[in-house]
Motif scaffolding. Structure first.
Motif, short mmCIF file in Angstrom:
data_model
loop_
_atom_site.label_atom_id
_atom_site.label_comp_id
_atom_site.label_asym_id
_atom_site.label_seq_id
_atom_site.Cartn_x
_atom_site.Cartn_y
_atom_site.Cartn_z
N ASP A 16 0.86 -1.19 0.00
CA ASP A 16 0.00 0.00 0.00
C ASP A 16 0.90 1.24 0.00
OD1 ASP A 16 -1.96 1.90 0.24
OD2 ASP A 16 -2.38 1.49 2.37
N ARG A 17 0.88 1.96 -1.10
CA ARG A 17 1.68 3.19 -1.21
C ARG A 17 0.84 4.37 -0.76
NH1 ARG A 17 6.48 2.93 -4.16
NH2 ARG A 17 6.90 0.86 -5.06
N LYS A 18 1.23 4.98 0.35
CA LYS A 18 0.48 6.09 0.92
C LYS A 18 0.72 7.38 0.12
CE LYS A 18 -0.53 3.43 4.53
NZ LYS A 18 -1.89 2.92 4.80
N PRO A 19 -0.21 8.34 0.21
CA PRO A 19 -0.06 9.61 -0.51
C PRO A 19 1.23 10.37 -0.14
CG PRO A 19 -2.31 9.36 0.25
CD PRO A 19 -1.53 8.25 0.88
N ILE A 98 15.13 3.57 1.66
CA ILE A 98 16.23 4.42 2.13
C ILE A 98 16.31 4.43 3.66
CG2 ILE A 98 16.19 5.92 0.09
CD1 ILE A 98 14.65 7.98 1.75
N VAL A 99 15.40 3.69 4.31
CA VAL A 99 15.43 3.58 5.77
C VAL A 99 15.12 2.14 6.16
CG1 VAL A 99 14.75 5.96 6.29
CG2 VAL A 99 12.98 4.22 5.94
N THR A 120 8.19 1.45 5.15
CA THR A 120 9.46 1.98 4.69
C THR A 120 9.17 3.09 3.67
OG1 THR A 120 11.64 1.40 3.78
CG2 THR A 120 9.72 0.32 2.80
N CYS A 121 10.18 3.55 2.97
CA CYS A 121 9.95 4.56 1.94
C CYS A 121 11.15 4.62 1.00
CB CYS A 121 9.68 5.95 2.54
SG CYS A 121 11.13 6.67 3.35
N GLU A 122 10.91 5.19 -0.17
CA GLU A 122 11.98 5.42 -1.14
C GLU A 122 12.31 6.91 -1.13
OE1 GLU A 122 11.31 2.16 -4.56
OE2 GLU A 122 9.73 3.68 -4.46
N THR A 123 13.32 7.28 -1.89
CA THR A 123 13.68 8.69 -2.01
C THR A 123 12.49 9.47 -2.57
OG1 THR A 123 16.00 8.14 -2.42
CG2 THR A 123 15.27 10.35 -3.06
N LYS A 181 6.94 15.82 -1.04
CA LYS A 181 6.23 15.24 0.10
C LYS A 181 7.19 14.33 0.85
CE LYS A 181 1.55 15.34 -1.85
NZ LYS A 181 0.38 14.51 -2.25
N ILE A 182 7.33 14.57 2.14
CA ILE A 182 8.22 13.77 2.96
C ILE A 182 7.42 12.66 3.65
CG2 ILE A 182 9.88 13.77 4.85
CD1 ILE A 182 10.82 15.31 2.43
N PRO A 183 7.78 11.40 3.44
CA PRO A 183 7.06 10.30 4.11
C PRO A 183 7.10 10.45 5.62
CG PRO A 183 8.47 9.45 2.36
CD PRO A 183 8.81 10.91 2.52
N LYS A 184 5.99 10.14 6.27
CA LYS A 184 5.90 10.30 7.72
C LYS A 184 6.95 9.49 8.46
CE LYS A 184 2.60 10.46 11.53
NZ LYS A 184 3.53 9.91 12.54
N ILE A 185 7.30 8.32 7.93
CA ILE A 185 8.31 7.51 8.61
C ILE A 185 9.65 8.25 8.68
CG2 ILE A 185 8.94 6.28 6.48
CD1 ILE A 185 9.51 3.82 8.18
N LEU A 186 9.94 9.04 7.65
CA LEU A 186 11.18 9.83 7.65
C LEU A 186 11.09 10.97 8.65
CD1 LEU A 186 12.52 10.38 4.01
CD2 LEU A 186 13.51 9.03 5.85
N VAL A 187 9.93 11.64 8.68
CA VAL A 187 9.73 12.75 9.62
C VAL A 187 9.84 12.23 11.05
CG1 VAL A 187 8.11 14.50 10.46
CG2 VAL A 187 8.30 14.04 8.01
#
Length: 274
Positions: A16-19, A98-99, A120-123, A181-187
């Motif tokens: 599931d790719r979030k917005p 990336i994390v 997780t997330c990508e760049t 848009k910065i993924p919440k997991i990164l924030v």
């Protein structure tokens, strides 16, 4: 005669790719597969069991297994399954994380399927639009001498904080027109890092967190929100600058990096950056 069709193993994850760019992968690992892994784990752990009258690992399995810590068995099962399943899903789905993943176990009990989610997330994608046009709109700072401020006679203008203010103005201008848009997991990850640094500083000062918050009239929730905003802006600037560097083909030599790190006097800060 037709060739028999090879049965491919059923895919046991859904993506599931979030917005905001966060990638959530939901896994369901069948109970019978978990039981097989449990057997493998127990077989390895009993080899380490030492009992009176037996060589290490030579005691009867049933007796040796009774000496095993159930929590240790559980941890080893999770370690193997979570790693194997996540790595396989990422590889098969061409995801470039990336994390490290953030794991949430939803179900794990004897005789049941293991259900968990990995985030997780990508760049993140960055659109800097016509950023050069925005930079050109920034007017040069007037050469005004302010009493009490140092004057650079060689440049014919006031020195000190002027370059830093100009840089901030340029970055904020580019940031204002950019789309990212910065993924919440990164924030969350960056927020936790910044708060950890703050707590270390407070501790060195011999002040408790409650005292610190009270002196600033803030609650823990207020502090977290403040640092989340800071973390998100810092991350946006980081990826924005990377994008500009790629666009302009800007590279930094290792020698320059080493010199910059050497110029940082704070050892902890130097370690964090490197």
């Amino acid at each position: 005669m037709t060739n028999p069709v090879k049965n491919e193993p059923a895919q046991r994850y859904a993506i599931d790719r979030k917005p905001d760019g966060t990638i959530a992968i939901k896994f369901v690992v069948p109970a019978n597969d978990i039981e097989k892994i449990r057997e493998e784990v127990v077989n390895e752990l009993v080899k380490q069991v030492e009992l009176p009258g037996f060589r290490k690992g030579a005691a009867p399995r049933k007796i040796a297994e009774e000496k095993l810590n159930p929590e240790a068995i559980r941890e080893e099962i999770l370690k193997k399954v979570l790693t194997d399943e996540y790595v396989a899903a990422v590889k098969n789905s061409n995801i470039n994380p990336i994390v490290n993943p953030r794991i949430h176990i939803e179900q794990f009990a004897d005789g049941t399927d293991l259900v968990f989610e990995a985030e997780t997330c990508e760049t993140p994608a960055v659109d800097i639009k016509n950023y050069k046009d925005e930079v050109r709109k920034i007017k040069p700072a007037p050469k005004i001498i302010v009493p009490g401020k140092p004057f650079d006679s060689a440049q014919g203008e006031q020195s000190s904080e002027e370059p830093e203010k100009k840089l901030d103005e340029i970055l904020n201008a580019i940031l204002s027109i950019s789309e990212i848009k910065i993924p919440k997991i990164l924030v969350d990850q960056e927020t936790n890092r910044l708060l950890s640094q703050l707590l270390d500083e407070i501790k060195r000062l011999g002040v408790s967190l409650d005292q610190y918050l009270s002196s600033r009239g803030k609650s823990e929730a207020d502090l977290r929100r403040e640092y989340e905003e800071r973390a998100e802006k810092d991350l946006k600037l980081e990826f924005l600058l990377r994008k500009i560097a790629d666009e302009e083909k800007i590279t930094v030599e290792q020698k320059e990096i080493n010199e910059a790190l050497a110029a940082i006097k704070d050892e902890k800060q130097r370690t964090d950056i490197s």
